[in-house]
Design an enzyme around this catalytic site. Structure first.
Site, PDB file in Angstrom:
ATOM      1  N   ASN A   1      13.679 -28.300  11.713  1.00 33.96           N
ATOM      2  CA  ASN A   1      13.844 -26.928  11.417  1.00 33.96           C
ATOM      3  C   ASN A   1      15.281 -26.470  11.718  1.00 33.96           C
ATOM      4  O   ASN A   1      15.397 -26.255  12.932  1.00 33.96           O
ATOM      5  CB  ASN A   1      12.894 -26.051  12.148  1.00 33.96           C
ATOM      6  CG  ASN A   1      13.052 -24.665  11.797  1.00 33.96           C
ATOM      7  OD1 ASN A   1      13.610 -24.184  10.845  1.00 33.96           O
ATOM      8  ND2 ASN A   1      11.989 -23.714  12.437  1.00 33.96           N
TER       9      ASN A   1
ATOM     10  N   LYS B   1      15.918 -27.735  15.360  1.00 33.64           N
ATOM     11  CA  LYS B   1      14.554 -27.947  16.333  1.00 33.64           C
ATOM     12  C   LYS B   1      14.120 -29.242  15.623  1.00 33.64           C
ATOM     13  O   LYS B   1      13.867 -29.371  14.252  1.00 33.64           O
ATOM     14  CB  LYS B   1      13.723 -26.790  16.232  1.00 33.64           C
ATOM     15  CG  LYS B   1      13.979 -25.458  16.964  1.00 33.64           C
ATOM     16  CD  LYS B   1      12.522 -24.807  16.858  1.00 33.64           C
ATOM     17  CE  LYS B   1      13.014 -23.105  17.467  1.00 33.64           C
ATOM     18  NZ  LYS B   1      12.421 -22.158  16.590  1.00 33.64           N
TER      19      LYS B   1
ATOM     20  N   ARG C   1      11.627 -27.831   7.517  1.00 32.16           N
ATOM     21  CA  ARG C   1      10.990 -26.526   7.212  1.00 32.16           C
ATOM     22  C   ARG C   1      12.198 -26.055   6.226  1.00 32.16           C
ATOM     23  O   ARG C   1      13.447 -25.796   6.420  1.00 32.16           O
ATOM     24  CB  ARG C   1      10.856 -25.869   8.251  1.00 32.16           C
ATOM     25  CG  ARG C   1      10.584 -24.465   8.227  1.00 32.16           C
ATOM     26  CD  ARG C   1      10.647 -23.553   9.230  1.00 32.16           C
ATOM     27  NE  ARG C   1      10.222 -22.305   8.766  1.00 32.16           N
ATOM     28  CZ  ARG C   1      10.444 -21.146   9.636  1.00 32.16           C
ATOM     29  NH1 ARG C   1      11.553 -21.191  10.439  1.00 32.16           N
ATOM     30  NH2 ARG C   1       9.835 -19.794   9.181  1.00 32.16           N
TER      31      ARG C   1
ATOM     32  N   HIS D   1       5.301 -17.609   6.597  1.00 35.60           N
ATOM     33  CA  HIS D   1       4.536 -18.442   7.499  1.00 35.60           C
ATOM     34  C   HIS D   1       3.657 -19.343   7.101  1.00 35.60           C
ATOM     35  O   HIS D   1       2.398 -19.629   7.409  1.00 35.60           O
ATOM     36  CB  HIS D   1       3.839 -17.274   8.521  1.00 35.60           C
ATOM     37  CG  HIS D   1       4.516 -16.506   9.089  1.00 35.60           C
ATOM     38  ND1 HIS D   1       4.244 -15.062   9.362  1.00 35.60           N
ATOM     39  CD2 HIS D   1       5.620 -16.765   9.894  1.00 35.60           C
ATOM     40  CE1 HIS D   1       4.951 -14.452  10.326  1.00 35.60           C
ATOM     41  NE2 HIS D   1       6.006 -15.477  10.601  1.00 35.60           N
TER      42      HIS D   1
ATOM     43  N   HIS E   1      -1.621 -14.657  11.669  1.00 34.08           N
ATOM     44  CA  HIS E   1      -0.583 -15.145  12.544  1.00 34.08           C
ATOM     45  C   HIS E   1       0.537 -13.813  13.156  1.00 34.08           C
ATOM     46  O   HIS E   1       1.248 -13.246  12.217  1.00 34.08           O
ATOM     47  CB  HIS E   1       0.592 -15.829  11.333  1.00 34.08           C
ATOM     48  CG  HIS E   1       1.563 -16.692  12.149  1.00 34.08           C
ATOM     49  ND1 HIS E   1       1.784 -17.990  12.339  1.00 34.08           N
ATOM     50  CD2 HIS E   1       2.673 -16.100  12.424  1.00 34.08           C
ATOM     51  CE1 HIS E   1       3.274 -17.809  12.603  1.00 34.08           C
ATOM     52  NE2 HIS E   1       3.537 -16.917  12.977  1.00 34.08           N
TER      53      HIS E   1
ATOM     54  N   GLY F   1       3.115 -13.091  15.771  1.00 38.35           N
ATOM     55  CA  GLY F   1       3.901 -13.557  16.614  1.00 38.35           C
ATOM     56  C   GLY F   1       5.157 -12.257  16.665  1.00 38.35           C
ATOM     57  O   GLY F   1       4.687 -11.232  16.409  1.00 38.35           O
ATOM     58  N   ASN F   2       6.383 -12.755  16.842  1.00 43.52           N
ATOM     59  CA  ASN F   2       7.491 -12.010  16.728  1.00 43.52           C
ATOM     60  C   ASN F   2       7.277 -11.422  15.286  1.00 43.52           C
ATOM     61  O   ASN F   2       7.540 -10.079  14.966  1.00 43.52           O
ATOM     62  CB  ASN F   2       8.568 -12.172  17.243  1.00 43.52           C
ATOM     63  CG  ASN F   2       9.820 -11.420  17.624  1.00 43.52           C
ATOM     64  OD1 ASN F   2       9.270 -10.283  17.800  1.00 43.52           O
ATOM     65  ND2 ASN F   2      11.155 -11.661  17.325  1.00 43.52           N
TER      66      ASN F   2
ATOM     67  N   ARG G   1      10.256  -5.255  13.167  1.00 42.27           N
ATOM     68  CA  ARG G   1      10.384  -5.053  11.815  1.00 42.27           C
ATOM     69  C   ARG G   1       9.454  -3.977  11.414  1.00 42.27           C
ATOM     70  O   ARG G   1       8.330  -3.963  12.165  1.00 42.27           O
ATOM     71  CB  ARG G   1      10.024  -6.044  11.071  1.00 42.27           C
ATOM     72  CG  ARG G   1      11.031  -7.243  10.949  1.00 42.27           C
ATOM     73  CD  ARG G   1      10.796  -8.534  10.064  1.00 42.27           C
ATOM     74  NE  ARG G   1      11.347  -9.801  10.665  1.00 42.27           N
ATOM     75  CZ  ARG G   1      10.881 -11.114  10.624  1.00 42.27           C
ATOM     76  NH1 ARG G   1       9.541 -11.152   9.860  1.00 42.27           N
ATOM     77  NH2 ARG G   1      11.383 -11.841  10.975  1.00 42.27           N
TER      78      ARG G   1
ATOM     79  N   ARG H   1       4.559  -8.422  25.698  1.00 43.43           N
ATOM     80  CA  ARG H   1       3.990  -8.479  26.953  1.00 43.43           C
ATOM     81  C   ARG H   1       4.770  -7.081  27.839  1.00 43.43           C
ATOM     82  O   ARG H   1       4.043  -6.634  28.709  1.00 43.43           O
ATOM     83  CB  ARG H   1       4.940  -9.697  27.811  1.00 43.43           C
ATOM     84  CG  ARG H   1       4.157 -11.027  27.382  1.00 43.43           C
ATOM     85  CD  ARG H   1       4.936 -12.239  27.852  1.00 43.43           C
ATOM     86  NE  ARG H   1       6.059 -12.205  26.599  1.00 43.43           N
ATOM     87  CZ  ARG H   1       6.721 -13.481  26.381  1.00 43.43           C
ATOM     88  NH1 ARG H   1       6.617 -14.476  27.144  1.00 43.43           N
ATOM     89  NH2 ARG H   1       7.741 -13.382  25.523  1.00 43.43           N
TER      90      ARG H   1
ATOM     91  N   GLY I   1       2.218 -16.401  18.659  1.00 44.20           N
ATOM     92  CA  GLY I   1       2.657 -15.870  20.040  1.00 44.20           C
ATOM     93  C   GLY I   1       1.681 -14.959  20.536  1.00 44.20           C
ATOM     94  O   GLY I   1       1.095 -14.948  21.697  1.00 44.20           O
TER      95      GLY I   1
ATOM     96  N   GLU J   1       3.199 -25.522  13.520  1.00 45.02           N
ATOM     97  CA  GLU J   1       4.064 -25.739  11.987  1.00 45.02           C
ATOM     98  C   GLU J   1       4.597 -27.200  12.034  1.00 45.02           C
ATOM     99  O   GLU J   1       4.694 -27.686  10.971  1.00 45.02           O
ATOM    100  CB  GLU J   1       5.014 -24.558  12.036  1.00 45.02           C
ATOM    101  CG  GLU J   1       4.221 -23.480  11.572  1.00 45.02           C
ATOM    102  CD  GLU J   1       4.956 -22.160  11.930  1.00 45.02           C
ATOM    103  OE1 GLU J   1       5.223 -21.904  13.205  1.00 45.02           O
ATOM    104  OE2 GLU J   1       5.550 -21.431  11.142  1.00 45.02           O
TER     105      GLU J   1
END
Ligand code: ADP
Length: 392
Positions: A7, A14, A88, A177, A203, A205-206, A236, A280, A326, A379
Protein backbone atom coordinates in the site's frame (compact mmCIF):
# COMPACT_ATOMS: atom_id res chain seq x y z
CA UNK A 1 4.12 -19.08 -3.51
CA UNK A 2 5.49 -15.85 -2.03
CA UNK A 3 3.40 -12.76 -2.61
CA UNK A 4 3.86 -9.15 -1.53
CA UNK A 5 0.89 -7.03 -0.58
CA UNK A 6 1.68 -3.30 -0.67
CA UNK A 7 0.00 0.00 0.00
CA UNK A 8 1.96 2.99 -1.28
CA UNK A 9 1.27 6.46 0.06
CA UNK A 10 2.97 9.60 -1.20
CA UNK A 11 5.75 9.22 1.39
CA UNK A 12 5.09 5.77 2.81
CA UNK A 13 5.02 2.13 1.85
CA UNK A 14 3.19 -0.48 3.90
CA UNK A 15 4.04 -4.06 3.06
CA UNK A 16 3.29 -7.61 3.98
CA UNK A 17 4.86 -10.74 2.50
CA UNK A 18 2.73 -13.89 2.47
CA UNK A 19 3.23 -17.55 1.79
CA UNK A 20 0.16 -18.42 -0.26
CA UNK A 21 -2.17 -20.24 -0.24
CA UNK A 22 -1.29 -20.87 3.43
CA UNK A 23 -1.99 -17.17 4.17
CA UNK A 24 1.07 -17.12 6.40
CA UNK A 25 2.51 -13.65 7.07
CA UNK A 26 6.29 -13.86 6.58
CA UNK A 27 7.14 -10.25 7.36
CA UNK A 28 5.25 -6.99 7.59
CA UNK A 29 6.15 -3.37 8.07
CA UNK A 30 6.07 0.18 6.90
CA UNK A 31 8.58 2.59 5.39
CA UNK A 32 7.93 6.17 6.40
CA UNK A 33 9.07 9.66 5.41
CA UNK A 34 10.21 8.38 2.01
CA UNK A 35 11.99 11.18 0.15
CA UNK A 36 12.16 13.27 3.32
CA UNK A 37 14.62 13.82 6.14
CA UNK A 38 14.73 11.30 8.97
CA UNK A 39 13.18 8.46 6.98
CA UNK A 40 12.86 5.12 8.75
CA UNK A 41 11.16 1.78 8.59
CA UNK A 42 9.73 -0.70 11.02
CA UNK A 43 9.37 -4.40 10.39
CA UNK A 44 7.61 -7.15 12.25
CA UNK A 45 8.99 -10.62 11.95
CA UNK A 46 8.51 -13.67 14.17
CA UNK A 47 6.81 -11.53 16.80
CA UNK A 48 9.70 -9.02 16.98
CA UNK A 49 9.32 -5.39 15.97
CA UNK A 50 12.45 -3.66 14.67
CA UNK A 51 12.91 0.01 13.75
CA UNK A 52 15.72 1.20 11.49
CA UNK A 53 16.59 4.75 10.53
CA UNK A 54 18.17 5.38 7.15
CA UNK A 55 17.80 7.45 4.00
CA UNK A 56 14.97 6.23 1.78
CA UNK A 57 15.20 8.50 -1.25
CA UNK A 58 12.19 7.17 -3.16
CA UNK A 59 9.83 4.20 -3.49
CA UNK A 60 12.29 2.26 -5.65
CA UNK A 61 14.86 2.53 -2.86
CA UNK A 62 12.17 1.45 -0.39
CA UNK A 63 11.52 -1.73 -2.40
CA UNK A 64 15.28 -2.40 -2.62
CA UNK A 65 15.58 -2.12 1.15
CA UNK A 66 12.64 -4.47 1.50
CA UNK A 67 14.35 -7.00 -0.78
CA UNK A 68 17.46 -6.86 1.43
CA UNK A 69 15.33 -7.49 4.52
CA UNK A 70 13.62 -10.40 2.79
CA UNK A 71 17.03 -11.89 1.97
CA UNK A 72 18.65 -11.23 5.35
CA UNK A 73 15.69 -12.83 7.10
CA UNK A 74 15.87 -15.90 4.81
CA UNK A 75 12.41 -15.27 3.36
CA UNK A 76 13.76 -15.25 -0.20
CA UNK A 77 17.07 -16.26 -1.75
CA UNK A 78 16.54 -14.43 -5.02
CA UNK A 79 14.29 -11.68 -6.29
CA UNK A 80 12.40 -14.14 -8.44
CA UNK A 81 11.05 -15.86 -5.33
CA UNK A 82 8.49 -13.06 -5.16
CA UNK A 83 6.04 -14.19 -7.81
CA UNK A 84 3.56 -11.33 -7.55
CA UNK A 85 3.00 -7.94 -5.98
CA UNK A 86 -0.55 -6.85 -5.12
CA UNK A 87 -1.06 -3.09 -4.91
CA UNK A 88 -3.84 -1.31 -3.08
CA UNK A 89 -5.37 1.29 -5.41
CA UNK A 90 -8.05 3.58 -4.00
CA UNK A 91 -10.04 4.61 -7.06
CA UNK A 92 -10.85 2.23 -9.91
CA UNK A 93 -13.83 4.24 -11.18
CA UNK A 94 -16.30 2.23 -13.21
CA UNK A 95 -13.47 0.67 -15.22
CA UNK A 96 -12.68 -2.01 -12.65
CA UNK A 97 -15.16 -4.29 -10.91
CA UNK A 98 -12.44 -6.66 -9.75
CA UNK A 99 -8.71 -6.90 -9.19
CA UNK A 100 -6.64 -7.02 -12.38
CA UNK A 101 -3.13 -7.76 -13.59
CA UNK A 102 -1.50 -4.39 -14.26
CA UNK A 103 -0.84 -3.64 -17.94
CA UNK A 104 0.05 -0.29 -19.53
CA UNK A 105 -3.65 0.22 -20.23
CA UNK A 106 -4.57 -0.43 -16.56
CA UNK A 107 -1.86 1.98 -15.44
CA UNK A 108 -3.13 4.72 -17.73
CA UNK A 109 -6.69 4.22 -16.46
CA UNK A 110 -5.49 4.51 -12.83
CA UNK A 111 -3.74 7.69 -13.90
CA UNK A 112 -6.86 9.02 -15.63
CA UNK A 113 -8.83 8.40 -12.40
CA UNK A 114 -6.39 10.51 -10.36
CA UNK A 115 -8.77 13.48 -10.58
CA UNK A 116 -11.23 11.46 -8.44
CA UNK A 117 -8.54 10.48 -5.89
CA UNK A 118 -5.87 13.14 -6.16
CA UNK A 119 -4.06 12.13 -2.97
CA UNK A 120 -4.15 8.39 -3.51
CA UNK A 121 -4.01 7.24 -7.14
CA UNK A 122 -0.77 9.10 -7.99
CA UNK A 123 0.90 7.48 -4.97
CA UNK A 124 -0.25 4.06 -6.14
CA UNK A 125 1.20 4.71 -9.58
CA UNK A 126 4.53 5.63 -7.99
CA UNK A 127 4.43 2.38 -5.99
CA UNK A 128 3.50 0.25 -9.01
CA UNK A 129 6.24 1.74 -11.21
CA UNK A 130 8.85 1.32 -8.47
CA UNK A 131 7.84 -2.30 -7.82
CA UNK A 132 8.02 -3.05 -11.55
CA UNK A 133 11.57 -1.73 -11.68
CA UNK A 134 12.68 -3.84 -8.73
CA UNK A 135 10.64 -7.05 -9.15
CA UNK A 136 11.16 -7.35 -12.91
CA UNK A 137 9.72 -10.85 -13.27
CA UNK A 138 6.84 -10.56 -10.79
CA UNK A 139 3.22 -10.13 -11.85
CA UNK A 140 1.84 -6.80 -10.64
CA UNK A 141 -1.80 -6.74 -9.59
CA UNK A 142 -4.08 -3.80 -8.74
CA UNK A 143 -6.69 -4.31 -6.02
CA UNK A 144 -9.18 -1.44 -5.98
CA UNK A 145 -11.01 -0.02 -2.94
CA UNK A 146 -13.96 0.71 -5.20
CA UNK A 147 -14.20 -2.61 -7.09
CA UNK A 148 -16.39 -4.50 -4.61
CA UNK A 149 -19.02 -1.76 -4.81
CA UNK A 150 -19.31 -1.89 -8.60
CA UNK A 151 -22.23 -4.32 -8.31
CA UNK A 152 -24.48 -1.55 -6.93
CA UNK A 153 -27.58 -1.02 -9.05
CA UNK A 154 -27.88 2.27 -10.90
CA UNK A 155 -30.60 3.57 -8.60
CA UNK A 156 -28.13 3.32 -5.72
CA UNK A 157 -25.03 4.75 -7.36
CA UNK A 158 -26.59 7.70 -9.18
CA UNK A 159 -27.17 11.07 -7.55
CA UNK A 160 -30.26 13.06 -8.44
CA UNK A 161 -28.14 15.57 -10.31
CA UNK A 162 -27.99 16.59 -13.98
CA UNK A 163 -27.07 13.48 -15.97
CA UNK A 164 -24.36 15.42 -17.77
CA UNK A 165 -22.48 15.50 -14.44
CA UNK A 166 -22.47 11.72 -14.49
CA UNK A 167 -21.75 11.41 -18.21
CA UNK A 168 -19.07 14.07 -18.48
CA UNK A 169 -17.65 14.37 -14.96
CA UNK A 170 -18.20 10.78 -13.71
CA UNK A 171 -20.05 12.09 -10.65
CA UNK A 172 -21.63 9.01 -9.00
CA UNK A 173 -21.34 6.92 -5.85
CA UNK A 174 -18.24 4.70 -5.96
CA UNK A 175 -17.83 3.73 -2.29
CA UNK A 176 -14.53 2.93 -0.56
CA UNK A 177 -13.07 0.30 1.83
CA UNK A 178 -14.26 -2.29 -0.70
CA UNK A 179 -11.39 -4.65 0.05
CA UNK A 180 -12.41 -4.70 3.70
CA UNK A 181 -16.13 -5.06 2.98
CA UNK A 182 -15.30 -7.96 0.67
CA UNK A 183 -13.04 -9.66 3.21
CA UNK A 184 -15.54 -9.33 6.06
CA UNK A 185 -18.54 -10.42 3.99
CA UNK A 186 -16.67 -13.48 2.71
CA UNK A 187 -15.63 -14.39 6.25
CA UNK A 188 -19.17 -13.90 7.55
CA UNK A 189 -20.55 -16.15 4.81
CA UNK A 190 -17.95 -18.77 5.74
CA UNK A 191 -19.17 -18.64 9.35
CA UNK A 192 -22.83 -18.79 8.28
CA UNK A 193 -21.98 -21.66 5.92
CA UNK A 194 -23.82 -20.20 2.92
CA UNK A 195 -23.58 -17.39 0.40
CA UNK A 196 -27.27 -16.53 -0.09
CA UNK A 197 -27.08 -14.01 2.72
CA UNK A 198 -28.09 -10.46 3.58
CA UNK A 199 -25.23 -8.77 5.42
CA UNK A 200 -24.69 -5.30 6.83
CA UNK A 201 -20.97 -4.58 7.18
CA UNK A 202 -19.97 -1.69 9.44
CA UNK A 203 -16.35 -0.74 8.70
CA UNK A 204 -15.87 1.92 11.35
CA UNK A 205 -12.36 3.23 11.82
CA UNK A 206 -11.04 6.73 11.52
CA UNK A 207 -12.65 6.62 8.07
CA UNK A 208 -15.93 4.73 8.14
CA UNK A 209 -18.44 3.17 5.78
CA UNK A 210 -21.33 0.72 5.87
CA UNK A 211 -22.32 -1.67 3.10
CA UNK A 212 -25.34 -3.76 2.28
CA UNK A 213 -24.14 -7.07 0.83
CA UNK A 214 -26.75 -9.31 -0.76
CA UNK A 215 -25.72 -12.84 -1.82
CA UNK A 216 -22.03 -11.83 -1.65
CA UNK A 217 -22.52 -8.71 -3.79
CA UNK A 218 -22.55 -5.12 -2.60
CA UNK A 219 -25.86 -3.43 -3.40
CA UNK A 220 -25.36 -0.20 -1.46
CA UNK A 221 -22.70 1.62 0.52
CA UNK A 222 -22.47 4.83 2.50
CA UNK A 223 -19.40 6.48 0.94
CA UNK A 224 -19.96 8.32 -2.29
CA UNK A 225 -17.96 10.02 -5.02
CA UNK A 226 -15.39 10.65 -2.30
CA UNK A 227 -14.74 9.13 1.14
CA UNK A 228 -16.51 12.09 2.75
CA UNK A 229 -20.06 10.76 2.58
CA UNK A 230 -22.32 8.71 4.81
CA UNK A 231 -21.18 8.24 8.39
CA UNK A 232 -19.72 10.83 10.72
CA UNK A 233 -15.99 10.06 10.92
CA UNK A 234 -12.97 11.13 12.95
CA UNK A 235 -12.53 14.42 11.11
CA UNK A 236 -14.99 14.07 8.19
CA UNK A 237 -18.58 15.29 8.32
CA UNK A 238 -20.18 12.55 6.19
CA UNK A 239 -23.67 13.32 4.84
CA UNK A 240 -24.65 16.99 4.99
CA UNK A 241 -27.06 19.27 3.18
CA UNK A 242 -25.12 20.08 -0.01
CA UNK A 243 -26.31 23.68 0.00
CA UNK A 244 -24.46 24.37 3.24
CA UNK A 245 -21.33 24.63 1.10
CA UNK A 246 -22.29 27.54 -1.18
CA UNK A 247 -24.02 29.20 1.79
CA UNK A 248 -20.85 29.20 3.91
CA UNK A 249 -18.67 30.08 0.94
CA UNK A 250 -20.78 33.15 0.21
CA UNK A 251 -20.98 34.20 3.87
CA UNK A 252 -17.28 33.74 4.68
CA UNK A 253 -15.50 34.07 1.34
CA UNK A 254 -13.86 30.69 1.86
CA UNK A 255 -12.56 28.99 -1.28
CA UNK A 256 -13.63 25.52 -2.43
CA UNK A 257 -10.28 24.18 -1.26
CA UNK A 258 -10.63 25.76 2.18
CA UNK A 259 -14.16 24.40 2.59
CA UNK A 260 -13.00 20.96 1.46
CA UNK A 261 -10.30 21.06 4.10
CA UNK A 262 -12.81 21.88 6.84
CA UNK A 263 -15.23 19.16 5.72
CA UNK A 264 -12.48 16.53 5.62
CA UNK A 265 -10.10 17.53 8.38
CA UNK A 266 -11.91 19.75 10.88
CA UNK A 267 -15.35 18.16 11.10
CA UNK A 268 -16.77 14.89 12.41
CA UNK A 269 -16.04 13.72 15.97
CA UNK A 270 -13.29 16.34 16.25
CA UNK A 271 -15.66 19.24 15.57
CA UNK A 272 -18.52 18.11 17.81
CA UNK A 273 -16.39 16.95 20.73
CA UNK A 274 -14.15 20.04 20.37
CA UNK A 275 -11.51 17.72 21.66
CA UNK A 276 -10.40 14.81 19.53
CA UNK A 277 -11.10 12.71 16.46
CA UNK A 278 -10.19 9.55 18.33
CA UNK A 279 -13.01 7.52 19.82
CA UNK A 280 -10.81 6.56 22.80
CA UNK A 281 -10.65 10.23 23.80
CA UNK A 282 -14.40 10.60 23.26
CA UNK A 283 -15.01 7.61 25.55
CA UNK A 284 -12.73 9.12 28.21
CA UNK A 285 -14.55 12.43 27.87
CA UNK A 286 -17.92 10.72 28.33
CA UNK A 287 -16.66 9.04 31.50
CA UNK A 288 -15.70 12.48 32.81
CA UNK A 289 -19.12 13.91 31.97
CA UNK A 290 -17.91 16.04 29.03
CA UNK A 291 -21.14 17.23 27.35
CA UNK A 292 -19.49 17.75 23.96
CA UNK A 293 -18.18 14.19 23.92
CA UNK A 294 -21.59 12.86 24.95
CA UNK A 295 -23.17 14.77 22.06
CA UNK A 296 -20.49 13.63 19.58
CA UNK A 297 -21.06 9.97 20.48
CA UNK A 298 -24.86 10.37 20.22
CA UNK A 299 -24.56 11.85 16.73
CA UNK A 300 -21.96 9.31 15.69
CA UNK A 301 -24.06 6.34 16.79
CA UNK A 302 -27.29 7.83 15.40
CA UNK A 303 -25.81 7.97 11.90
CA UNK A 304 -24.58 4.35 12.06
CA UNK A 305 -28.00 3.19 13.25
CA UNK A 306 -29.71 5.16 10.47
CA UNK A 307 -27.65 3.34 7.84
CA UNK A 308 -28.18 -0.08 9.41
CA UNK A 309 -31.96 0.56 9.46
CA UNK A 310 -31.86 1.79 5.85
CA UNK A 311 -30.04 -1.31 4.60
CA UNK A 312 -32.18 -3.62 6.75
CA UNK A 313 -35.25 -2.29 4.96
CA UNK A 314 -33.54 -2.27 1.56
CA UNK A 315 -32.61 -5.99 1.85
CA UNK A 316 -35.93 -6.90 3.44
CA UNK A 317 -34.16 -8.17 6.55
CA UNK A 318 -30.65 -9.16 7.48
CA UNK A 319 -28.75 -12.37 8.35
CA UNK A 320 -25.86 -10.72 10.20
CA UNK A 321 -24.50 -7.32 11.19
CA UNK A 322 -20.68 -7.19 11.24
CA UNK A 323 -18.45 -4.71 13.05
CA UNK A 324 -14.90 -4.17 11.81
CA UNK A 325 -11.94 -1.70 11.66
CA UNK A 326 -10.48 0.28 14.59
CA UNK A 327 -13.71 1.34 16.29
CA UNK A 328 -15.81 -1.62 15.13
CA UNK A 329 -13.25 -4.05 16.49
CA UNK A 330 -12.14 -2.23 19.62
CA UNK A 331 -14.78 0.17 20.85
CA UNK A 332 -16.94 -1.82 23.24
CA UNK A 333 -19.00 1.30 23.98
CA UNK A 334 -19.77 2.16 20.36
CA UNK A 335 -20.88 -1.38 19.50
CA UNK A 336 -23.04 -1.40 22.62
CA UNK A 337 -24.66 1.96 21.83
CA UNK A 338 -25.38 0.92 18.23
CA UNK A 339 -26.86 -2.48 19.05
CA UNK A 340 -28.91 -1.08 21.93
CA UNK A 341 -30.56 1.33 19.49
CA UNK A 342 -31.67 -1.58 17.28
CA UNK A 343 -34.05 -3.17 19.81
CA UNK A 344 -37.07 -2.24 17.69
CA UNK A 345 -35.79 -4.70 15.07
CA UNK A 346 -35.51 -7.45 17.70
CA UNK A 347 -31.72 -7.08 17.77
CA UNK A 348 -30.22 -7.49 21.24
CA UNK A 349 -26.72 -7.31 22.69
CA UNK A 350 -24.93 -9.85 24.86
CA UNK A 351 -23.06 -7.38 27.14
CA UNK A 352 -20.57 -9.99 28.32
CA UNK A 353 -19.73 -11.28 24.84
CA UNK A 354 -19.30 -7.67 23.66
CA UNK A 355 -16.66 -7.04 26.30
CA UNK A 356 -13.74 -7.87 23.97
CA UNK A 357 -11.39 -6.16 21.57
CA UNK A 358 -10.18 -7.36 18.17
CA UNK A 359 -11.59 -10.86 18.48
CA UNK A 360 -13.81 -12.64 16.00
CA UNK A 361 -16.92 -13.19 18.04
CA UNK A 362 -20.71 -13.30 18.17
CA UNK A 363 -21.79 -10.41 20.41
CA UNK A 364 -25.59 -10.50 20.16
CA UNK A 365 -27.87 -12.23 22.65
CA UNK A 366 -29.28 -15.68 21.90
CA UNK A 367 -32.78 -14.20 21.41
CA UNK A 368 -31.54 -11.57 18.94
CA UNK A 369 -33.34 -11.83 15.60
CA UNK A 370 -30.14 -10.89 13.78
CA UNK A 371 -26.73 -12.12 14.93
CA UNK A 372 -24.14 -9.37 15.41
CA UNK A 373 -20.47 -10.21 15.00
CA UNK A 374 -17.05 -8.65 15.41
CA UNK A 375 -15.07 -9.70 12.34
CA UNK A 376 -11.53 -8.25 12.37
CA UNK A 377 -10.71 -7.06 8.88
CA UNK A 378 -7.56 -7.93 6.97
CA UNK A 379 -7.23 -5.85 3.82
CA UNK A 380 -3.63 -6.91 3.25
CA UNK A 381 -4.61 -10.57 3.21
CA UNK A 382 -7.50 -9.82 0.85
CA UNK A 383 -5.01 -8.15 -1.51
CA UNK A 384 -2.74 -11.20 -1.28
CA UNK A 385 -5.67 -13.58 -1.91
CA UNK A 386 -6.86 -11.67 -4.99
CA UNK A 387 -3.29 -11.47 -6.26
CA UNK A 388 -2.68 -15.18 -5.72
CA UNK A 389 -5.91 -16.04 -7.53
CA UNK A 390 -4.93 -13.93 -10.54
CA UNK A 391 -1.41 -15.34 -10.74
CA UNK A 392 -2.75 -18.87 -10.66
P1 ADP B 1 -8.10 4.11 9.55
O1 ADP B 1 -7.56 2.84 8.91
O2 ADP B 1 -9.36 4.61 8.92
O3 ADP B 1 -7.09 5.17 9.77
P2 ADP B 1 -8.55 2.40 11.89
O4 ADP B 1 -9.46 1.38 11.32
O5 ADP B 1 -7.15 1.99 12.18
O6 ADP B 1 -8.56 3.72 11.03
O7 ADP B 1 -9.22 2.97 13.22
C1 ADP B 1 -8.57 3.91 13.98
C2 ADP B 1 -9.54 4.44 15.03
O8 ADP B 1 -9.99 3.35 15.86
C3 ADP B 1 -8.92 5.42 15.98
O9 ADP B 1 -8.97 6.71 15.47
C4 ADP B 1 -9.83 5.28 17.21
O10 ADP B 1 -10.91 6.17 17.07
C5 ADP B 1 -10.35 3.86 17.13
N1 ADP B 1 -9.77 2.98 18.18
C6 ADP B 1 -8.58 2.35 18.16
N2 ADP B 1 -8.40 1.64 19.30
C7 ADP B 1 -9.51 1.82 20.06
C8 ADP B 1 -9.95 1.36 21.35
N3 ADP B 1 -9.19 0.55 22.07
N4 ADP B 1 -11.14 1.78 21.79
C9 ADP B 1 -11.91 2.60 21.07
N5 ADP B 1 -11.56 3.06 19.83
C10 ADP B 1 -10.38 2.68 19.34
Amino acid sequence: MKILSVNAGSSSLKFQAYEMPDEKVLISGVMERIGMEKSFYTIKINGDKIKKELDIANHKEAFKILVEELKVNNIITSLDDIKAVGHRVVQGGDYFDKSVVITDDVLSKIDELSSLAPLHNPASITGIKAAKEVFKNAVEVAVFDTAFHQTMPKENYLYALPMSWYDDLKVRRYGMHGTSHKFVSQRMNEILGRTDTKLIICHIGNGASISAVLNGKCINTSMGLTPNAGLIMGTRCGDIDASIIPYVMEKTGMSAKEIDNVLNKESGLLAISRKSSDSRDIEDGIKNGDENCILAQKMYVRRIVDYIAKYYVEMNGCDAICFTAGIGEKSIDTRRDVIKALGVLGIYLDEKANNVKSEERLISASNSKVPCWIIPTDEELMIAKDTFELVQ
